[in-house]
Scaffold this active site. Structure first.
Site, PDB file in Angstrom:
ATOM      1  CG  HIS A   1      58.783  57.290   1.868  1.00 56.79           C
ATOM      2  ND1 HIS A   1      58.772  57.547   3.219  1.00 56.79           N
ATOM      3  CD2 HIS A   1      57.795  58.049   1.352  1.00 56.79           C
ATOM      4  CE1 HIS A   1      57.817  58.401   3.502  1.00 56.79           C
ATOM      5  NE2 HIS A   1      57.208  58.741   2.383  1.00 56.79           N
TER       6      HIS A   1
ATOM      7  CG  HIS B   1      49.963  59.818   3.646  1.00 50.51           C
ATOM      8  ND1 HIS B   1      49.592  60.839   4.481  1.00 50.51           N
ATOM      9  CD2 HIS B   1      51.271  60.000   3.359  1.00 50.51           C
ATOM     10  CE1 HIS B   1      50.649  61.616   4.703  1.00 50.51           C
ATOM     11  NE2 HIS B   1      51.667  61.136   4.041  1.00 50.51           N
TER      12      HIS B   1
ATOM     13  CG  HIS C   1      56.570  60.929  -2.034  1.00 45.35           C
ATOM     14  ND1 HIS C   1      56.801  62.134  -1.440  1.00 45.35           N
ATOM     15  CD2 HIS C   1      56.177  60.105  -1.022  1.00 45.35           C
ATOM     16  CE1 HIS C   1      56.565  62.050  -0.141  1.00 45.35           C
ATOM     17  NE2 HIS C   1      56.192  60.820   0.148  1.00 45.35           N
TER      18      HIS C   1
ATOM     19  CG  ASP D   1      52.430  62.742  -0.156  1.00 45.99           C
ATOM     20  OD1 ASP D   1      51.908  63.294  -1.142  1.00 45.99           O
ATOM     21  OD2 ASP D   1      53.130  63.355   0.670  1.00 45.99           O
ATOM     22  CG  ASP D   2      53.678  57.729   1.462  1.00 49.40           C
ATOM     23  OD1 ASP D   2      54.419  58.575   0.916  1.00 49.40           O
ATOM     24  OD2 ASP D   2      53.585  57.593   2.688  1.00 49.40           O
TER      25      ASP D   2
END
Ligand SMILES: [Zn+2]
Length: 205
Positions: A88, A174, A84, A33-34
């Site tokens: 955020h 991540h 995603h 993620d991210d």
């Protein structure tokens, strides 16, 4: 803020329609993620490549917009990219219209790098039921969290916990700068452990 990135146990009961694991005989599903993040995502891709592992990257629209070349590399190497959100957002603290617009912005950037799936992961694992309904996307949660975002992480404990994954488990890492130190210690251990056990690493599709 990142300290609250823990999905309470009761979330699974509230949201049975979300995907927490994937029926499989022999595959583990790694997710990142991210990102994408220069150097970090590229390091992850090299690690995956070494053991012929495929994974799913839940990218932030704003990151992907800045680094489309990394997004294209992710796809060209046979991995998947999921949404995603663009920036955020935390679903519980965001009204539905704003949340949906942020997801749509993320989708636009994803399309530009060639993404065709409808995979989605809510930041912090926090999303309202009304948002899930309106989004109508394939919402992927997880079964095993690496805690790589914790700067005081006991890395060995994290590795031991991740090694308890079973076929169909979804693991979260991540590919961000902030998590890179932990990720570099954890990911190679996990890849070699499950490879030795004969597992495959597949992207979610
Ligand atoms: Zn996130």
């Amino acid at each position: 803020m990142i300290r609250f990135y823990k999905t309470p146990w009761f979330t699974r009961l509230w949201y049975p329609s979300l995907i927490w694991n994937i029926p499989s005989q022999d595959s583990i599903y790694l997710t990142f993620d991210d990102g994408p993040t220069p150097e970090v995502t590229e390091w992850v891709l090299d690690q995956l490549n070494q053991v012929d592992a495929k994974a799913t990257f839940f990218c932030l629209g704003k990151q992907l917009e800045e680094h489309p070349e990394i997004g294209k590399r992710i796809i060209s190497q046979g991995h998947q990219i999921g949404n995603h959100t663009y920036s955020h957002l935390k679903g519980w603290k965001t009204n539905d219209a704003h949340y949906l617009e942020d997801v749509r912005l993320g989708e636009e950037v994803m399309k530009e790098v060639g993404v065709t799936n409808n995979l989605f992961r809510p930041p912090y694992g926090r999303i309202r039921k009304s948002q899930i309904k309106k989004l109508d996307l394939q919402t992927i949660m997880w079964s095993h969290l690496s805690w790589d975002f914790d700067s005081n992480l006991n890395v060995n404990k994290s590795i031991a916990q991740l090694k308890r994954a079973k076929p169909g488990s979804i693991l979260v890492f991540h590919d961000s700068q902030k998590c890179f130190d932990n990720l570099q210690l954890i990911l190679p251990e996990i890849l070699s452990h499950f490879q030795a056990k004969g597992f495959k690493f597949e992207a979610i599709s």
